[in-house]
Design a protein around this motif. Structure first.
Motif, short mmCIF file in Angstrom:
data_model
loop_
_atom_site.label_atom_id
_atom_site.label_comp_id
_atom_site.label_asym_id
_atom_site.label_seq_id
_atom_site.Cartn_x
_atom_site.Cartn_y
_atom_site.Cartn_z
N GLY A 8 1.21 -1.42 0.78
CA GLY A 8 0.29 -0.08 0.00
C GLY A 8 0.56 1.27 -0.03
N LEU A 9 2.28 1.21 -0.68
CA LEU A 9 2.29 2.34 -0.66
C LEU A 9 2.84 2.45 -2.03
CD1 LEU A 9 5.85 1.78 2.15
CD2 LEU A 9 4.06 3.27 2.72
N ALA A 10 2.35 3.74 -2.17
CA ALA A 10 2.68 4.55 -3.53
C ALA A 10 3.84 4.30 -4.09
CB ALA A 10 1.53 5.80 -3.70
N GLY A 11 4.09 4.71 -5.38
CA GLY A 11 5.27 4.23 -5.80
C GLY A 11 6.30 3.04 -5.72
N LEU A 12 6.11 2.61 -4.32
CA LEU A 12 6.23 1.88 -4.60
C LEU A 12 5.88 -0.10 -4.50
CD1 LEU A 12 8.53 2.49 -1.03
CD2 LEU A 12 9.43 2.46 -3.23
N ALA A 13 7.21 -1.29 -5.07
CA ALA A 13 6.61 -2.18 -5.13
C ALA A 13 6.98 -3.78 -4.18
CB ALA A 13 6.57 -2.46 -6.66
N VAL A 14 6.51 -4.45 -3.71
CA VAL A 14 7.04 -5.39 -3.29
C VAL A 14 7.79 -6.47 -3.83
CG1 VAL A 14 6.55 -6.97 -1.54
CG2 VAL A 14 5.32 -5.64 -1.16
N GLU A 15 9.04 -6.56 -3.94
CA GLU A 15 9.87 -7.15 -4.54
C GLU A 15 10.06 -9.22 -3.95
OE1 GLU A 15 13.94 -7.65 -7.11
OE2 GLU A 15 13.97 -6.84 -5.19
N ARG A 16 10.29 -8.56 -2.51
CA ARG A 16 10.29 -10.60 -1.40
C ARG A 16 9.92 -10.02 -0.40
NH1 ARG A 16 14.83 -12.59 0.74
NH2 ARG A 16 14.82 -14.67 0.26
N HIS A 58 10.49 3.28 8.75
CA HIS A 58 9.61 2.48 9.47
C HIS A 58 7.95 3.03 9.23
CE1 HIS A 58 9.30 0.66 13.19
NE2 HIS A 58 8.15 1.11 13.57
N ASP A 59 7.38 1.30 9.18
CA ASP A 59 6.58 1.29 8.85
C ASP A 59 5.30 1.48 9.51
OD1 ASP A 59 4.05 2.47 6.56
OD2 ASP A 59 5.11 0.37 5.58
N LEU A 60 3.67 1.20 9.30
CA LEU A 60 2.92 0.85 10.12
C LEU A 60 2.73 -0.98 10.24
CD1 LEU A 60 -0.44 2.92 9.09
CD2 LEU A 60 1.11 2.92 11.17
N PRO A 61 2.09 -1.63 10.87
CA PRO A 61 2.28 -2.48 11.61
C PRO A 61 1.28 -3.04 10.11
CG PRO A 61 1.68 -1.74 13.48
CD PRO A 61 1.82 -0.70 12.69
N CYS A 62 1.80 -4.35 9.22
CA CYS A 62 0.48 -4.85 8.74
C CYS A 62 0.49 -6.49 8.88
CB CYS A 62 1.77 -4.48 7.38
SG CYS A 62 0.78 -5.46 5.56
N GLY A 63 -0.33 -7.01 8.84
CA GLY A 63 -1.02 -8.26 8.87
C GLY A 63 -1.02 -8.56 9.85
N GLY A 64 -1.35 -7.89 11.25
CA GLY A 64 -1.03 -7.97 12.36
C GLY A 64 -0.37 -8.43 13.09
N GLY A 65 1.08 -7.47 12.76
CA GLY A 65 2.33 -7.07 13.12
C GLY A 65 3.02 -6.57 12.73
N GLN A 66 4.56 -6.24 13.31
CA GLN A 66 5.29 -4.68 12.84
C GLN A 66 5.78 -5.31 11.60
OE1 GLN A 66 5.35 -2.13 14.19
NE2 GLN A 66 6.93 -1.32 12.24
N VAL A 67 6.16 -5.37 10.20
CA VAL A 67 7.15 -5.24 9.93
C VAL A 67 8.21 -4.81 9.31
CG1 VAL A 67 5.32 -7.10 8.39
CG2 VAL A 67 6.18 -4.31 7.46
N ALA A 68 9.29 -5.65 8.54
CA ALA A 68 10.35 -4.76 8.42
C ALA A 68 10.49 -4.27 6.82
CB ALA A 68 12.16 -5.44 9.12
N VAL A 69 10.72 -3.16 7.25
CA VAL A 69 10.08 -2.74 5.46
C VAL A 69 12.19 -2.25 5.05
CG1 VAL A 69 9.67 -0.94 3.79
CG2 VAL A 69 8.83 -1.26 5.41
N GLN A 70 12.78 -2.74 4.24
CA GLN A 70 13.82 -2.44 3.14
C GLN A 70 13.66 -1.91 1.50
OE1 GLN A 70 16.34 -5.91 3.09
NE2 GLN A 70 16.93 -5.66 5.56
N VAL A 92 9.79 8.92 -3.04
CA VAL A 92 8.42 9.29 -3.49
C VAL A 92 7.99 9.93 -2.25
CG1 VAL A 92 9.01 6.90 -4.74
CG2 VAL A 92 8.24 6.84 -2.20
N ALA A 93 6.08 9.80 -2.63
CA ALA A 93 5.84 11.17 -1.54
C ALA A 93 6.02 10.18 -0.20
CB ALA A 93 4.15 10.71 -1.87
N GLN A 94 5.68 8.96 -0.38
CA GLN A 94 5.24 8.16 1.53
C GLN A 94 6.41 7.92 1.78
OE1 GLN A 94 2.96 7.07 2.72
NE2 GLN A 94 1.60 8.03 1.76
N VAL A 95 8.01 8.18 1.07
CA VAL A 95 9.61 8.15 1.74
C VAL A 95 10.34 8.79 1.02
CG1 VAL A 95 11.31 6.27 2.17
CG2 VAL A 95 9.39 6.01 1.75
N PRO A 96 10.20 10.50 1.69
CA PRO A 96 10.74 11.97 1.12
C PRO A 96 13.18 10.99 1.64
CG PRO A 96 9.04 11.84 2.32
CD PRO A 96 8.78 11.02 2.69
N ALA A 97 13.08 11.66 0.55
CA ALA A 97 14.57 11.98 1.08
C ALA A 97 15.30 12.39 2.74
CB ALA A 97 15.73 12.88 0.10
#
Length: 226
Positions: A8-16, A58-70, A92-97
């Protein structure tokens, strides 16, 4: 298409998505926005890649728990001759520089405090520091709180404080004795004190005393007087 909307982060896609030894999920992201390669100074899209940078916002919890975003993003070179920016990283707008938290996380922190929750409790619930919550609250307040309209003056000053005092008017002869202005006369007579209300401390006003025998001294009545 599914990997673009999974987190759900605009401008970013999940690779793995990987599973850490501690049981936490690691979500690896890639850039999915062509404007991310646009120079923030001259706004020209760069095509000259320099290197790769790995960030962990650092992002919001997802799927009932905290996730580590890379997020593995690209560093680009700016080839515009007039631009002073030589290189820049994708944003991107969700993760500025330069930000270590996502935009939606900071918004959620500010809304939680606005609803009446304690800042320390909000920080512990989202696994961030207390200053991070404070900065989110300040940023949200700067957007929502506008400058109030100037107060219309109706001719009455209601901001005075302290006790009123009485001061002699300009038409009344006064003199200073012992640090106090004095004016003489009996109450109710033509020579009674003429005062006006002021603000501050009370000041007793009386006229200077005349020496006995002077022309301005009042005459005594009664036995022994002439």
């Amino acid at each position: 298409m599914m990997r673009r909307v999974w987190l759900g982060l605009a401008g970013l896609a999940v690779e793995r998505v990987a599973l850490a030894p501690t049981g936490a999920r690691i979500v690896q992201l890639i850039t999915d926005d062509p404007d991310a390669a646009r120079c923030p100074a001259c706004r020209v899209v760069s095509t000259s890649g320099k290197d790769w940078v790995l960030t962990r916002p650092h992002d919001l919890p997802c799927g009932g728990g905290q996730v580590a975003v890379q997020w593995r993003k690209r560093r680009w070179r700016c080839r515009t001759a007039a631009c002073k920016r030589q290189s820049f990283t994708e944003q991107v707008a969700q993760v500025p520089a330069g930000m270590r938290t996502t935009t939606r996380l900071r918004a959620a922190l500010a809304v939680a405090v606005e609803d009446g929750r304690d800042q320390s409790e909000v920080a512990a619930a989202h696994q961030v520091s207390w200053p991070t919550v404070q900065r989110a609250v300040v940023a949200r307040g700067a957007v929502e709180l506008v400058e109030p309209e100037p107060v219309r003056v109706l001719g009455m000053d209601e901001t005075r404080f302290g006790r009123p005092r009485c001061c002699p008017t300009a038409s009344t002869p006064t003199a200073v004795s012992g640090g106090r202005a004095r004016i003489g006369g009996r109450p109710g007579s033509s020579t009674s004190p003429v005062t006006r209300p002021c603000w501050g401390r009370w000041t007793v006003a009386r006229a200077p005393r005349c020496r006995p025998g002077s022309p301005a001294a009042p005459r005594r009545s009664g036995p022994g007087s002439r």
